[in-house]
Enzyme design. Structure first.
Site, mmCIF file in Angstrom:
data_model
loop_
_atom_site.group_PDB
_atom_site.id
_atom_site.type_symbol
_atom_site.label_atom_id
_atom_site.label_comp_id
_atom_site.label_asym_id
_atom_site.label_seq_id
_atom_site.Cartn_x
_atom_site.Cartn_y
_atom_site.Cartn_z
ATOM 1 N N MET A 30 2.330 -53.382 15.194
ATOM 2 C CA MET A 30 2.933 -53.146 16.508
ATOM 3 C C MET A 30 3.668 -51.800 16.521
ATOM 4 O O MET A 30 4.479 -51.534 17.417
ATOM 5 C CB MET A 30 3.888 -54.280 16.872
ATOM 6 N N LEU A 33 6.439 -47.695 12.715
ATOM 7 C CA LEU A 33 5.960 -47.836 11.332
ATOM 8 C C LEU A 33 7.072 -47.603 10.319
ATOM 9 O O LEU A 33 7.956 -46.766 10.511
ATOM 10 C CB LEU A 33 4.816 -46.844 11.081
ATOM 11 N N HIS A 34 7.020 -48.378 9.247
ATOM 12 C CA HIS A 34 7.963 -48.229 8.127
ATOM 13 C C HIS A 34 7.180 -48.343 6.827
ATOM 14 O O HIS A 34 5.940 -48.514 6.848
ATOM 15 C CB HIS A 34 9.088 -49.270 8.226
ATOM 16 N N HIS A 37 4.467 -51.097 6.443
ATOM 17 C CA HIS A 37 3.160 -50.828 7.055
ATOM 18 C C HIS A 37 2.363 -49.844 6.202
ATOM 19 O O HIS A 37 1.159 -49.997 6.007
ATOM 20 C CB HIS A 37 3.330 -50.215 8.447
ATOM 21 N N GLY A 147 0.773 -58.516 5.975
ATOM 22 C CA GLY A 147 1.938 -58.573 5.095
ATOM 23 C C GLY A 147 2.406 -60.007 4.865
ATOM 24 O O GLY A 147 2.397 -60.817 5.794
ATOM 25 N N GLN A 153 2.128 -66.288 9.756
ATOM 26 C CA GLN A 153 1.110 -65.554 10.524
ATOM 27 C C GLN A 153 -0.123 -65.309 9.651
ATOM 28 O O GLN A 153 -1.262 -65.538 10.079
ATOM 29 C CB GLN A 153 1.720 -64.225 10.982
ATOM 30 N N VAL A 176 7.529 -55.271 1.340
ATOM 31 C CA VAL A 176 8.265 -54.082 0.919
ATOM 32 C C VAL A 176 9.719 -54.240 1.377
ATOM 33 O O VAL A 176 9.978 -54.592 2.535
ATOM 34 C CB VAL A 176 7.637 -52.801 1.500
HETATM 35 P P1 AMP Z 1 4.352 -55.720 12.737
HETATM 36 O O1 AMP Z 1 4.184 -54.297 13.147
HETATM 37 O O2 AMP Z 1 5.760 -56.103 12.465
HETATM 38 O O3 AMP Z 1 3.610 -56.673 13.634
HETATM 39 O O4 AMP Z 1 3.633 -55.853 11.320
HETATM 40 C C1 AMP Z 1 2.327 -55.402 11.111
HETATM 41 C C2 AMP Z 1 1.886 -55.834 9.732
HETATM 42 O O5 AMP Z 1 2.776 -55.302 8.763
HETATM 43 C C3 AMP Z 1 1.912 -57.359 9.558
HETATM 44 O O6 AMP Z 1 0.788 -57.745 8.777
HETATM 45 C C4 AMP Z 1 3.198 -57.568 8.816
HETATM 46 O O7 AMP Z 1 3.206 -58.735 8.035
HETATM 47 C C5 AMP Z 1 3.253 -56.336 7.957
HETATM 48 N N1 AMP Z 1 4.628 -56.064 7.511
HETATM 49 C C6 AMP Z 1 5.748 -56.067 8.270
HETATM 50 N N2 AMP Z 1 6.836 -55.837 7.506
HETATM 51 C C7 AMP Z 1 6.389 -55.689 6.237
HETATM 52 C C8 AMP Z 1 7.023 -55.438 4.981
HETATM 53 N N3 AMP Z 1 8.353 -55.296 4.883
HETATM 54 N N4 AMP Z 1 6.256 -55.357 3.882
HETATM 55 C C9 AMP Z 1 4.903 -55.502 3.971
HETATM 56 N N5 AMP Z 1 4.242 -55.730 5.116
HETATM 57 C C10 AMP Z 1 4.971 -55.825 6.236
#
Ligand code: AMP
Length: 291
Positions: A30, A33-34, A37, A147, A153, A176
């Site tokens: 979504m 980004l960090h 991601h 993740g 999910q 992470v």
């Molecule tokens: P989001 O943008 O939050 O919907 O996350 C996109 C993808 O990144 C999903 O598969 C999340 O599980 C993964 N994700 C979010 N936070 C982390 C994290 N801290 N470490 C690894 N993957 C992550």
């Protein structure tokens, strides 16, 4: 890096890549980004010849009163980070292109989607699975990376792919974390200094349960009780749930083993955060940045 917005253009490009005999990896996000991601992108690069990263804040998975409108959006920043991480295609579709009209048919998550997050956020996982199905249909990747931070999910996506026969390999990558253990999340940006300090109680609660598991405790209620007490001791943290569950069915478990997951959700200064740990693996399996 190629930037695409139109879903039809995405589909066409992905088909060209595969016709050229190249393996395609996909990382749906979504945005905002960090490092979490970007770790998924790094993982995808080891498994595929070309990596597509999508950025789409999916309205369907937000409930009324949730943070859809204020969810952080910064496509130019995301684009720079994606390019530096080695993403080949950044796909950021517009909401109208993904949903020309409100869908009448959606993917229902089944019983595992009614527990934990599903119980607190009705309809959330139907929204997630519906968008993931649409994203997978457009990209048709060989492998898609998710993740473990969102373990429920990931479990539901695995199940959807299995039950509905999607021709894609699903990989679930470790969480992470910040140097103090807080799981990286786009929503951490909402935390002010006080809430950010209080949020460190979440990984502390997980670590406390892992410690008890290692000391021989095998009762689900006892282990979640340990974690719960750590959260309760932190003013400013309001618990939504703390539970020991089975990794695939997300059913509560009382006789815990190494594969069981301790999952929690809490509101910290108005921001809702989730985290979890596989009790037999501990937080060491995850990745720490900086520090
Ligand atoms: P989001 O943008 O939050 O919907 O996350 C996109 C993808 O990144 C999903 O598969 C999340 O599980 C993964 N994700 C979010 N936070 C982390 C994290 N801290 N470490 C690894 N993957 C992550």
């Amino acid at each position: 890096m190629l930037s695409i917005s139109d879903p039809a253009a995405m589909r066409e490009h992905a088909r060209d890549v595969r016709r050229g005999g190249r393996r395609l990896g996909f990382v749906p996000t979504m945005g905002a980004l960090h490092a979490g991601h970007l770790a998924l992108v790094a993982d995808a690069r080891t498994r595929a010849d070309a990596v597509v990263l999508s950025v789409f804040v999916n309205p369907l998975q937000f409930g009324p009163g949730e943070d859809f409108a204020r969810y952080p959006r910064d496509l130019p920043r995301d684009s720079g980070l994606a390019e530096r991480a080695g993403v080949d295609v950044l796909w950021a579709p517009a909401p109208d292109a993904m949903y020309p009209e409100p869908p009448r048919v959606t993917v229902q998550p089944g019983p595992a989607g009614e527990r934990l997050e599903g119980a607190v956020r009705p309809g959330h996982f139907a929204g997630v699975l519906t968008v993931v199905a649409k994203l997978l249909h457009a990209v048709e990747p060989d492998v898609a990376i998710f993740g473990r931070k969102d373990f429920q999910q990931a479990a539901l996506i695995r199940r959807m792919v299995r039950d509905l026969g999607f021709p894609v390999e699903i990989v679930v990558a470790p969480t992470v974390r910040e140097p103090d253990g807080l799981a990286m999340s786009s929503r951490n940006a909402y935390l002010d200094a006080g809430a950010r300090a209080a949020a460190a109680a979440l990984p502390r609660a997980l670590a406390t349960a892992v410690e008890a598991f290692r000391a021989g405790e095998r009762g689900g209620t006892a282990l979640s009780g340990r974690a719960r007490r750590v959260l309760e001791a932190e003013p400013g943290v309001a618990i939504d749930y703390v539970a020991c569950v089975a990794p695939d069915t997300v059913e509560p478990v009382e006789a815990v083993d190494g594969t069981s997951v301790l999952a929690l959700a809490a509101r910290v200064g108005g921001t809702r955060l989730i985290d979890n740990v596989v009790l037999g693996a501990g937080l060491e399996e995850d990745v720490r940045v900086g520090g």
